[in-house]
Structure formats: C-alpha cells, structure tokens
Write a protein that holds these residues in place. Sequence first.
Motif, PDB file in Angstrom:
ATOM      1  N   PRO A 100       0.848  -1.417  -0.050  1.00 20.81           N
ATOM      2  CA  PRO A 100      -0.094   0.122   0.052  1.00 20.81           C
ATOM      3  C   PRO A 100       1.023   1.166   0.090  1.00 20.81           C
ATOM      4  CG  PRO A 100       0.005  -1.152   2.229  1.00 20.81           C
ATOM      5  CD  PRO A 100       0.661  -1.987   1.281  1.00 20.81           C
ATOM      6  N   GLY A 101       0.327   2.348  -0.531  1.00 28.65           N
ATOM      7  CA  GLY A 101       1.291   3.573  -0.616  1.00 28.65           C
ATOM      8  C   GLY A 101       1.514   4.102   0.635  1.00 28.65           C
ATOM      9  N   SER A 102       0.526   3.839   1.504  1.00 28.61           N
ATOM     10  CA  SER A 102       0.571   4.408   3.080  1.00 28.61           C
ATOM     11  C   SER A 102       1.675   3.422   3.768  1.00 28.61           C
ATOM     12  CB  SER A 102      -0.750   4.287   3.744  1.00 28.61           C
ATOM     13  OG  SER A 102      -1.304   3.090   3.580  1.00 28.61           O
ATOM     14  N   ALA A 103       2.435   2.513   3.351  1.00 31.62           N
ATOM     15  CA  ALA A 103       3.005   1.609   4.152  1.00 31.62           C
ATOM     16  C   ALA A 103       4.469   2.563   4.534  1.00 31.62           C
ATOM     17  CB  ALA A 103       3.818   0.425   3.198  1.00 31.62           C
ATOM     18  N   ALA A 104       4.720   2.088   5.967  1.00 27.17           N
ATOM     19  CA  ALA A 104       5.888   2.689   6.356  1.00 27.17           C
ATOM     20  C   ALA A 104       7.053   2.711   5.793  1.00 27.17           C
ATOM     21  CB  ALA A 104       5.895   2.436   7.983  1.00 27.17           C
ATOM     22  N   ASP A 105       8.066   3.424   5.561  1.00 24.33           N
ATOM     23  CA  ASP A 105       9.295   3.346   4.855  1.00 24.33           C
ATOM     24  C   ASP A 105       9.260   2.882   3.414  1.00 24.33           C
ATOM     25  OD1 ASP A 105      10.498   3.954   7.192  1.00 24.33           O
ATOM     26  OD2 ASP A 105      10.694   1.828   7.880  1.00 24.33           O
ATOM     27  N   LEU A 106       8.172   3.097   2.896  1.00 18.07           N
ATOM     28  CA  LEU A 106       8.068   3.009   1.451  1.00 18.07           C
ATOM     29  C   LEU A 106       8.983   3.891   0.578  1.00 18.07           C
ATOM     30  CD1 LEU A 106       6.436   1.235  -0.570  1.00 18.07           C
ATOM     31  CD2 LEU A 106       4.810   3.272  -0.843  1.00 18.07           C
ATOM     32  N   GLY A 107       9.175   5.022   0.940  1.00 19.13           N
ATOM     33  CA  GLY A 107       9.944   5.877   0.353  1.00 19.13           C
ATOM     34  C   GLY A 107      11.463   5.590   0.324  1.00 19.13           C
ATOM     35  N   ALA A 108      12.063   4.693   1.175  1.00 19.34           N
ATOM     36  CA  ALA A 108      13.189   4.183   1.562  1.00 19.34           C
ATOM     37  C   ALA A 108      13.365   3.007   0.495  1.00 19.34           C
ATOM     38  CB  ALA A 108      13.460   3.680   2.790  1.00 19.34           C
ATOM     39  N   LEU A 109      12.093   2.257   0.242  1.00 16.24           N
ATOM     40  CA  LEU A 109      12.437   1.335  -0.545  1.00 16.24           C
ATOM     41  C   LEU A 109      12.300   1.912  -2.446  1.00 16.24           C
ATOM     42  CD1 LEU A 109      11.961  -1.726  -1.807  1.00 16.24           C
ATOM     43  CD2 LEU A 109       9.489  -1.651  -1.574  1.00 16.24           C
TER      44      LEU A 109
END
Length: 92
Positions: A60-69
């Motif tokens: 999901p776009g709201s997942a924590a640390d998605l930006g780091a991925l």
Amino acid sequence: MVSLSDGALHVRRGDTCSIHALGIIVRARFARNDNWTESKMLEDALGLFALDGREIERLPGSAADLGALLVELEARGIPVEHVHVSAPAVLD
C-alpha cells in the motif's frame, strides 16, 4: 510495515512477515488513484515484479518506509512505472 536489510525487503502485515531478495525485483509499478476526490475504493499501491512477470508483492502507498524502498530501487536501476488509475465513484 516495510524495511530493508542485507539486500532484502521485509514486509510485515500483522503477524505475517515475508522476505524477498531485492535481486529478484526487475521492475515496479506505482499505481495512484486518479479519482481521489470521488472514490477511495482504490488505494495507491506499489507492485514489485520478478523477471517472469509475476507480481512478488503489492505494498500500500501508505506503508511505512515505502520511500526508502523507492530510493533503493532507483539506486539499483530498477525502473518504477508511475500510472494513474481511476476507480468508479460510488454515489449515494
């Protein structure tokens, strides 16, 4: 929750945890709900795909640390396709 360590992606959903080697991811698709003002039936999501076209994981776009991925995928030269999709509006 999403985390990265030792060349692997760790995804935790409640009591379930899955681990995927980053080396098997060859492309990604970030689908964004283009109809956000009228419908939230469709959540923003990042799909990760293997060489055979199989979707390995959908986050999901709201997942924590998605930006780091996303930063890690870019650093590895893995293309991330950004697409806009529209779910039908639900009217009362």
